[in-house]
Design a protein around this motif. Structure first.
Motif, PDB file in Angstrom:
ATOM      1  N   MET A 101       0.838  -1.194   0.000  1.00  0.00           N
ATOM      2  CA  MET A 101       0.000   0.000   0.000  1.00  0.00           C
ATOM      3  C   MET A 101       0.876   1.248   0.000  1.00  0.00           C
ATOM      4  N   SER A 102       0.471   2.239  -0.795  1.00  0.00           N
ATOM      5  CA  SER A 102       1.225   3.485  -0.838  1.00  0.00           C
ATOM      6  C   SER A 102       0.904   4.339   0.373  1.00  0.00           C
ATOM      7  N   ILE A 119      -2.040  -1.625 -14.562  1.00  0.00           N
ATOM      8  CA  ILE A 119      -3.026  -2.703 -14.434  1.00  0.00           C
ATOM      9  C   ILE A 119      -4.146  -2.207 -13.535  1.00  0.00           C
ATOM     10  N   GLU A 120      -5.369  -2.411 -13.979  1.00  0.00           N
ATOM     11  CA  GLU A 120      -6.518  -1.974 -13.189  1.00  0.00           C
ATOM     12  C   GLU A 120      -6.866  -3.025 -12.130  1.00  0.00           C
ATOM     13  N   PHE A 121      -7.027  -2.560 -10.883  1.00  0.00           N
ATOM     14  CA  PHE A 121      -7.374  -3.436  -9.775  1.00  0.00           C
ATOM     15  C   PHE A 121      -8.653  -2.953  -9.097  1.00  0.00           C
ATOM     16  N   ILE A 122      -9.310  -3.875  -8.429  1.00  0.00           N
ATOM     17  CA  ILE A 122     -10.445  -3.560  -7.568  1.00  0.00           C
ATOM     18  C   ILE A 122     -10.004  -3.847  -6.141  1.00  0.00           C
ATOM     19  N   CYS A 123     -10.132  -2.851  -5.272  1.00  0.00           N
ATOM     20  CA  CYS A 123      -9.657  -3.031  -3.902  1.00  0.00           C
ATOM     21  C   CYS A 123     -10.243  -1.956  -3.005  1.00  0.00           C
ATOM     22  N   SER A 124      -9.977  -2.081  -1.720  1.00  0.00           N
ATOM     23  CA  SER A 124     -10.345  -1.034  -0.777  1.00  0.00           C
ATOM     24  C   SER A 124      -9.218  -0.003  -0.752  1.00  0.00           C
ATOM     25  N   ASP A 132      -7.366   0.994   1.580  1.00  0.00           N
ATOM     26  CA  ASP A 132      -6.224   0.556   2.386  1.00  0.00           C
ATOM     27  C   ASP A 132      -5.422  -0.555   1.725  1.00  0.00           C
ATOM     28  N   SER A 133      -5.929  -1.077   0.606  1.00  0.00           N
ATOM     29  CA  SER A 133      -5.240  -2.189  -0.062  1.00  0.00           C
ATOM     30  C   SER A 133      -4.691  -1.804  -1.427  1.00  0.00           C
ATOM     31  N   ILE A 134      -4.634  -0.517  -1.730  1.00  0.00           N
ATOM     32  CA  ILE A 134      -4.134  -0.088  -3.039  1.00  0.00           C
ATOM     33  C   ILE A 134      -2.648  -0.413  -3.152  1.00  0.00           C
ATOM     34  N   PRO A 135      -2.236  -1.221  -4.135  1.00  0.00           N
ATOM     35  CA  PRO A 135      -0.796  -1.483  -4.307  1.00  0.00           C
ATOM     36  C   PRO A 135      -0.086  -0.221  -4.796  1.00  0.00           C
ATOM     37  N   ALA A 139      -2.134  -8.718  -1.321  1.00  0.00           N
ATOM     38  CA  ALA A 139      -3.393  -9.180  -0.724  1.00  0.00           C
ATOM     39  C   ALA A 139      -4.400  -8.035  -0.690  1.00  0.00           C
ATOM     40  N   GLY A 140      -5.647  -8.386  -0.967  1.00  0.00           N
ATOM     41  CA  GLY A 140      -6.720  -7.406  -0.924  1.00  0.00           C
ATOM     42  C   GLY A 140      -6.987  -6.726  -2.242  1.00  0.00           C
ATOM     43  N   ALA A 141      -6.146  -6.979  -3.254  1.00  0.00           N
ATOM     44  CA  ALA A 141      -6.328  -6.378  -4.577  1.00  0.00           C
ATOM     45  C   ALA A 141      -6.630  -7.481  -5.588  1.00  0.00           C
TER      46      ALA A 141
END
Length: 233
Positions: free
Chosen positions: A1-2, A133-138, A140-143, A168-170
């Motif tokens: 997470m950033s 790359i497009e991700f779906i996440c919360s 707090d889980s943004i890579p 994890a989470g993404a």
């Protein structure tokens, strides 16, 4: 997470193109904060401060705390408008997020260990198919980034999302296929050699068949069969 970055802002009381132009003439950048089932908040930003964030890699995957009049808004950048001539920042859109928000976010791809890829040493060409790359996440889980290790990759190798370490989470937004992230393509010289080799192999394979079909030089032609067969005398 950033890591979450902080940005200071000031409220503005009017919307519309005229108000936005007046904000820019005053040396500020107009912006808006929306989402999370709350009324939009109109703000202005210091151009130097916001530009430092905008021009960093992965800006749209960076969480920001925008402080306005003593209140902090946790946001994600969603859109930036630039002047087509000067590249000056004209407007910024931010989306409010909470820990329960599910968001789509584009995460930058970073390539590691190019020197350890034999294919590149042989002159192979690195082709980054997806720079993001497009991700779906919360939130707090943004890579912060997606790393692709090139160690040991030869010419013709490819890396797919299934072999990438996803935090994890993404979850990748594309779920129906194992899409390609990077490839190492053959350089033009190697392609030419391969094409010549294939052509030579095809010619060699065709030669015996052609030789068997043609009669030997100087051989007598085969006798034609007698019409009607042999007659009894």
């Amino acid at each position: 997470m950033s890591a979450v970055q902080s940005v200071s802002a000031e409220l503005r009381d009017r919307a519309g193109k005229g108000a936005a132009r007046a904000t820019r003439r005053a040396g500020r950048v107009p912006a808006v904060i929306y989402g999370d089932k709350k009324e939009p908040t109109l703000i202005t930003l210091d151009p130097k401060e916001i530009d430092r964030h905008i021009h960093k890699k992965g800006f749209f995957a960076t969480l920001l705390d925008v402080e306005v009049g003593g209140t902090k808004h946790r946001v994600l950048p969603r859109d930036v408008q630039f002047d087509v001539v000067t590249d000056r920042t004209l407007h910024v859109d931010f989306q409010r997020v909470s820990k329960d928000t599910k968001i789509h976010v584009n995460v930058p791809v970073v390539v590691r260990n190019e020197a350890a890829a034999p294919g590149l040493k042989r002159g192979g060409v690195l082709n980054i198919v997806r720079h993001e790359i497009e991700f779906i996440c919360s939130p707090d889980s943004i890579p912060q980034m997606i790393e692709v290790d090139l160690t040991g990759l030869e010419v013709g190798a490819s890396v797919h999302i299934s072999s990438v370490n996803v935090p994890a989470g993404a979850t990748p937004a594309i779920r129906d296929r194992d899409f390609t992230v990077i490839t190492i393509a053959a350089p033009s010289a190697l392609k030419s050699e391969a094409e010549e080799a294939q052509s030579a192999a095809a010619t060699a394979a065709a030669a015996p068949a052609a030789g068997a079909a043609a009669p030997a030089k100087g051989a007598a032609p085969a006798a034609a069969p007698a019409k009607g067969g042999d007659k009894k005398k």
